[in-house]
Design a protein around this motif. Sequence first.
Motif, PDB file in Angstrom:
ATOM      1  N   PHE A 163       5.327 -14.341   7.642  1.00 45.02           N
ATOM      2  CA  PHE A 163       5.789 -13.077   7.954  1.00 45.02           C
ATOM      3  C   PHE A 163       6.200 -12.677   6.575  1.00 45.02           C
ATOM      4  N   VAL A 164       6.662 -13.227   5.741  1.00 44.96           N
ATOM      5  CA  VAL A 164       7.469 -12.795   4.382  1.00 44.96           C
ATOM      6  C   VAL A 164       6.144 -12.490   3.374  1.00 44.96           C
ATOM      7  N   PHE A 165       5.181 -13.425   3.557  1.00 42.51           N
ATOM      8  CA  PHE A 165       3.927 -12.831   2.808  1.00 42.51           C
ATOM      9  C   PHE A 165       3.281 -11.709   3.123  1.00 42.51           C
ATOM     10  N   LEU A 166       3.436 -11.213   4.394  1.00 44.36           N
ATOM     11  CA  LEU A 166       3.023  -9.951   5.198  1.00 44.36           C
ATOM     12  C   LEU A 166       3.836  -8.827   4.579  1.00 44.36           C
ATOM     13  N   GLU A 167       5.230  -9.213   4.261  1.00 43.35           N
ATOM     14  CA  GLU A 167       6.046  -7.937   3.992  1.00 43.35           C
ATOM     15  C   GLU A 167       5.578  -7.585   2.623  1.00 43.35           C
ATOM     16  N   GLY A 168       5.297  -8.526   1.649  1.00 46.19           N
ATOM     17  CA  GLY A 168       4.764  -8.274   0.511  1.00 46.19           C
ATOM     18  C   GLY A 168       3.677  -7.327   0.438  1.00 46.19           C
ATOM     19  N   VAL A 169       2.477  -7.653   1.262  1.00 46.67           N
ATOM     20  CA  VAL A 169       1.417  -7.053   1.466  1.00 46.67           C
ATOM     21  C   VAL A 169       1.755  -5.414   1.878  1.00 46.67           C
ATOM     22  N   LYS A 170       2.554  -5.382   2.980  1.00 48.30           N
ATOM     23  CA  LYS A 170       2.964  -4.234   3.469  1.00 48.30           C
ATOM     24  C   LYS A 170       3.766  -3.303   2.538  1.00 48.30           C
ATOM     25  N   ALA A 171       4.662  -3.850   1.757  1.00 44.12           N
ATOM     26  CA  ALA A 171       5.357  -3.253   0.566  1.00 44.12           C
ATOM     27  C   ALA A 171       4.394  -2.558  -0.400  1.00 44.12           C
ATOM     28  N   ALA A 172       3.260  -3.283  -0.772  1.00 43.98           N
ATOM     29  CA  ALA A 172       2.465  -2.623  -1.970  1.00 43.98           C
ATOM     30  C   ALA A 172       1.604  -1.616  -1.563  1.00 43.98           C
ATOM     31  N   LEU A 173       1.312  -1.637   0.065  1.00 42.80           N
ATOM     32  CA  LEU A 173       0.408  -0.689   0.558  1.00 42.80           C
ATOM     33  C   LEU A 173       1.399   0.841   0.724  1.00 42.80           C
ATOM     34  N   THR A 174       2.555   0.608   1.219  1.00 46.26           N
ATOM     35  CA  THR A 174       3.350   1.721   1.622  1.00 46.26           C
ATOM     36  C   THR A 174       4.191   2.279   0.167  1.00 46.26           C
ATOM     37  N   ALA A 175       4.208   1.678  -0.814  1.00 51.57           N
ATOM     38  CA  ALA A 175       4.844   2.209  -2.029  1.00 51.57           C
ATOM     39  C   ALA A 175       4.099   3.215  -2.512  1.00 51.57           C
ATOM     40  N   ASP A 176       2.648   3.295  -2.307  1.00 53.33           N
ATOM     41  CA  ASP A 176       1.875   4.558  -2.825  1.00 53.33           C
ATOM     42  C   ASP A 176       2.426   5.834  -2.470  1.00 53.33           C
ATOM     43  N   ASP A 177       2.810   6.784  -3.483  1.00 51.92           N
ATOM     44  CA  ASP A 177       3.406   7.914  -3.003  1.00 51.92           C
ATOM     45  C   ASP A 177       2.434   8.897  -1.972  1.00 51.92           C
ATOM     46  N   ALA A 178       1.051   8.621  -2.070  1.00 52.58           N
ATOM     47  CA  ALA A 178       0.228   9.177  -1.298  1.00 52.58           C
ATOM     48  C   ALA A 178       0.098   8.813   0.342  1.00 52.58           C
ATOM     49  N   PHE A 179       0.817   7.695   0.379  1.00 45.30           N
ATOM     50  CA  PHE A 179       1.143   7.009   1.996  1.00 45.30           C
ATOM     51  C   PHE A 179       1.755   7.954   2.922  1.00 45.30           C
ATOM     52  N   LYS A 180       2.787   8.851   2.308  1.00 46.25           N
ATOM     53  CA  LYS A 180       3.391   9.864   3.057  1.00 46.25           C
ATOM     54  C   LYS A 180       4.013   9.330   4.117  1.00 46.25           C
ATOM     55  N   ASN A 181       4.531   8.094   4.407  1.00 45.69           N
ATOM     56  CA  ASN A 181       5.045   7.695   5.591  1.00 45.69           C
ATOM     57  C   ASN A 181       4.256   7.495   6.689  1.00 45.69           C
ATOM     58  N   GLY A 182       2.772   7.249   6.289  1.00 42.01           N
ATOM     59  CA  GLY A 182       1.834   7.347   7.245  1.00 42.01           C
ATOM     60  C   GLY A 182       0.923   8.698   7.807  1.00 42.01           C
ATOM     61  N   TRP A 183       1.448   9.789   7.193  1.00 34.56           N
ATOM     62  CA  TRP A 183       0.966  10.832   7.369  1.00 34.56           C
ATOM     63  C   TRP A 183       0.194  11.687   6.222  1.00 34.56           C
ATOM     64  N   TYR A 184      -0.663  10.572   5.574  1.00 38.51           N
ATOM     65  CA  TYR A 184      -1.411  11.010   4.742  1.00 38.51           C
ATOM     66  C   TYR A 184      -2.602  11.883   5.012  1.00 38.51           C
ATOM     67  N   ASP A 185      -3.162  12.609   4.153  1.00 37.25           N
ATOM     68  CA  ASP A 185      -4.536  13.301   4.113  1.00 37.25           C
ATOM     69  C   ASP A 185      -5.728  12.698   3.716  1.00 37.25           C
ATOM     70  N   GLU A 186      -5.494  11.774   2.832  1.00 38.19           N
ATOM     71  CA  GLU A 186      -6.522  10.929   2.276  1.00 38.19           C
ATOM     72  C   GLU A 186      -5.821   9.544   2.183  1.00 38.19           C
ATOM     73  N   GLN A 187      -7.049   8.462   2.216  1.00 45.44           N
ATOM     74  CA  GLN A 187      -6.372   7.224   2.159  1.00 45.44           C
ATOM     75  C   GLN A 187      -5.633   6.867   0.949  1.00 45.44           C
ATOM     76  N   PRO A 188      -4.218   6.308   0.788  1.00 48.10           N
ATOM     77  CA  PRO A 188      -3.631   5.711  -0.235  1.00 48.10           C
ATOM     78  C   PRO A 188      -4.345   4.844  -1.008  1.00 48.10           C
ATOM     79  N   ILE A 189      -5.378   5.261  -1.902  1.00 49.31           N
ATOM     80  CA  ILE A 189      -6.057   4.295  -2.713  1.00 49.31           C
ATOM     81  C   ILE A 189      -5.399   3.266  -3.438  1.00 49.31           C
ATOM     82  N   LYS A 190      -4.483   3.883  -4.168  1.00 49.58           N
ATOM     83  CA  LYS A 190      -3.599   3.033  -5.201  1.00 49.58           C
ATOM     84  C   LYS A 190      -2.860   1.896  -4.205  1.00 49.58           C
ATOM     85  N   GLY A 191      -2.334   2.359  -3.200  1.00 47.95           N
ATOM     86  CA  GLY A 191      -1.724   1.513  -2.138  1.00 47.95           C
ATOM     87  C   GLY A 191      -2.678   0.285  -1.617  1.00 47.95           C
ATOM     88  N   LEU A 192      -3.785   0.778  -1.341  1.00 47.84           N
ATOM     89  CA  LEU A 192      -4.893  -0.245  -0.844  1.00 47.84           C
ATOM     90  C   LEU A 192      -5.221  -1.270  -1.966  1.00 47.84           C
TER      91      LEU A 192
END
Length: 340
Positions: A163-192
């Motif tokens: 669970f904790v390992f996956l929290e790290g994965v999730k944090a890295a993905l969602t930290a990208d400003d382009a993620f926009k809380n999941g309402w992005y227009d294009e994929q958050p490439i930096k986060g991916l």
Amino acid sequence: MNDHEIFELEDVVLQEGATLRHARLAYKTFGTLNEDKSNAIVYPTWYSGRHWENEWLIGEGMALDPNEYFIIIPNMLGNGVSSSPSNTPPPYDNARFPHVTLYDNVGVQHRLVTEHFGIEKLALVTGWSMGAQQTYQWAVSYPDMVERMLPFCGSSKTSRHNFVFLEGVKAALTADDAFKNGWYDEQPIKGLRSMARVYAGWGFSQAFYWDEVYKEKLGFSSLEDFLVGFWEGFFLDGRDANNLLAMLWTWQNGDVGKTPGFDGDHVRALGAIKAKAIVMPAEKDLYFPPEDEEYAVGHMTNAEAELRVIPGVWGHFAGGGLNPEDTEFIDNGLKELLDS
């Protein structure tokens, strides 16, 4: 990839309470269902995997031989092919996609198997990683239907460490400003790309990196080449951020004890399994370690269950079809189980 079929589920009431309307289960089959419908195998997909990424374990002369068996690969809900954040219309689109459990996934797969194909018994359920989690769930949800099971590199309950390992994965993905809380227009490439870098330290073992197996066996010219070419490339290959997060929630909340009737009792759920089982963790898997599966096998008291550890340095990806020796080990176990 349009080499699949769609089973229309209509409205599916999920375990967490939401209703997924006009739900769709994408699947692909190999081989022919025999007259008495006794040769069916279910082989679910894994975290971020699509049906075509399961095909390395299917082939003439292998255990999963389409000349002998009818093999069904159902795509997990959230993987971008079945109903997912990326393809569901409002209001449950994108960041509003509802929580889906392993129990939900197996429930709709059961409908496909029974309602669409008229199958009453499964010769085998098998799968890697989250596919292994679904294998356990099948055997708990439908113990009289699953005759054999071989989960590899997976678990019946997601550990706290996992669970904790996956929290790290999730944090890295969602930290990208382009993620926009999941309402992005294009994929958050930096986060991916960041997510890929975090995942890279977990998917293979310490020994894999120490021995520079990525050079010798996978053809990468350097560690950085491997991190970019394999890992970043992996998560940029048509994978959607919200889809990844939806499946991540499913994974983090994996627990056969949450199956209705067991009141959260993981051990009691394992005791309900009747299938003949070979459970195959990988020797150096960093998040599904062998000792966890030894515990699970020890509580499968109503099943003829064996723990068989995949040897070597490939870690979790011993189950990913990259190393021929690991593939042969898994295939031999499947053959033995199917011949029993």
